[in-house]
Design an enzyme around this catalytic site. Structure first.
Site, PDB file in Angstrom:
ATOM      1  N   ARG A  77       4.852  18.365 -16.021  1.00 36.66           N
ATOM      2  CA  ARG A  77       5.570  17.347 -16.800  1.00 36.66           C
ATOM      3  C   ARG A  77       6.824  16.810 -16.104  1.00 36.66           C
ATOM      4  NH1 ARG A  77       8.846  18.528 -22.319  1.00 36.66           N
ATOM      5  NH2 ARG A  77       9.454  16.388 -22.773  1.00 36.66           N
ATOM      6  N   GLY A  93      -0.950  10.635 -22.336  1.00 36.50           N
ATOM      7  CA  GLY A  93      -1.702   9.430 -22.005  1.00 36.50           C
ATOM      8  C   GLY A  93      -1.140   8.640 -20.843  1.00 36.50           C
ATOM      9  N   ASN A  94      -0.272   9.250 -20.043  1.00 36.59           N
ATOM     10  CA  ASN A  94       0.348   8.568 -18.896  1.00 36.59           C
ATOM     11  C   ASN A  94      -0.504   8.752 -17.647  1.00 36.59           C
ATOM     12  OD1 ASN A  94       2.891   8.291 -20.478  1.00 36.59           O
ATOM     13  ND2 ASN A  94       2.907  10.502 -20.241  1.00 36.59           N
ATOM     14  N   HIS A 140       0.841  -1.196   0.000  1.00 34.30           N
ATOM     15  CA  HIS A 140       0.000   0.000   0.000  1.00 34.30           C
ATOM     16  C   HIS A 140       0.873   1.242   0.000  1.00 34.30           C
ATOM     17  CE1 HIS A 140       0.575   0.574   4.367  1.00 34.30           C
ATOM     18  NE2 HIS A 140       0.401  -0.737   4.473  1.00 34.30           N
TER      19      HIS A 140
END
Length: 144
Positions: A109, A132-133, A22
């Protein structure tokens, strides 16, 4: 092949998901992400989109409930634009399995790259969407 495991989940990815604790994070990257230059543990999922992997992972993975946003996506670079349908597709894949969606935070970024360096692993996908990450944070799996 195992029963109940989405076919997009490779044995290597299944092992990583089981090893994660976790609070550990996993990067699901688009095909253009510099995965091999920023991380030593890279799993290839060529030809598979991030939404497909999120659907498969969501059935196996509890998202962290103790943080404000267990999902993180990259912000657009100033002067660039985001396609909102990318996040919508990702959240729809999670909702399809979980019935609800966790909160998403947007990360600058280079801060995203720095965070990806500390992730448990990076899964480089066949996703072609710009920005798209996504980083997903594992939570505590409830005992039933």
């Amino acid at each position: 092949m195992l029963k109940g495991i989405h076919p997009a989940i490779s044995p290597e990815l299944l092992k990583v998901l089981a090893e994660m604790g976790h609070g550990d994070e996993l990067v699901l990257s688009d095909a253009h992400f510099p995965a091999h230059s920023i991380h030593s543990k890279v799993i290839r999922a060529d030809g598979i989109g991030v939404a497909t992997l999120l659907e498969g992972i969501s059935a196996l993975f509890e998202f962290d409930q103790y943080v404000e946003a267990p999902l993180a996506m990259m912000q657009a670079v100033p002067g660039d634009t985001l396609d909102p349908s990318v996040e919508e597709r990702y959240l729809a894949a999670i909702k399809k399995v979980n019935g609800s969606t966790p909160k998403v935070e947007r990360v600058e970024r280079f801060a995203f790259y720095d965070r990806a360096k500390t992730a448990y692993a990076v899964v480089i996908t066949g996703e072609l969407a710009k920005y798209g990450n996504i980083i997903i944070k594992k939570g505590v799996t409830p005992v039933k």
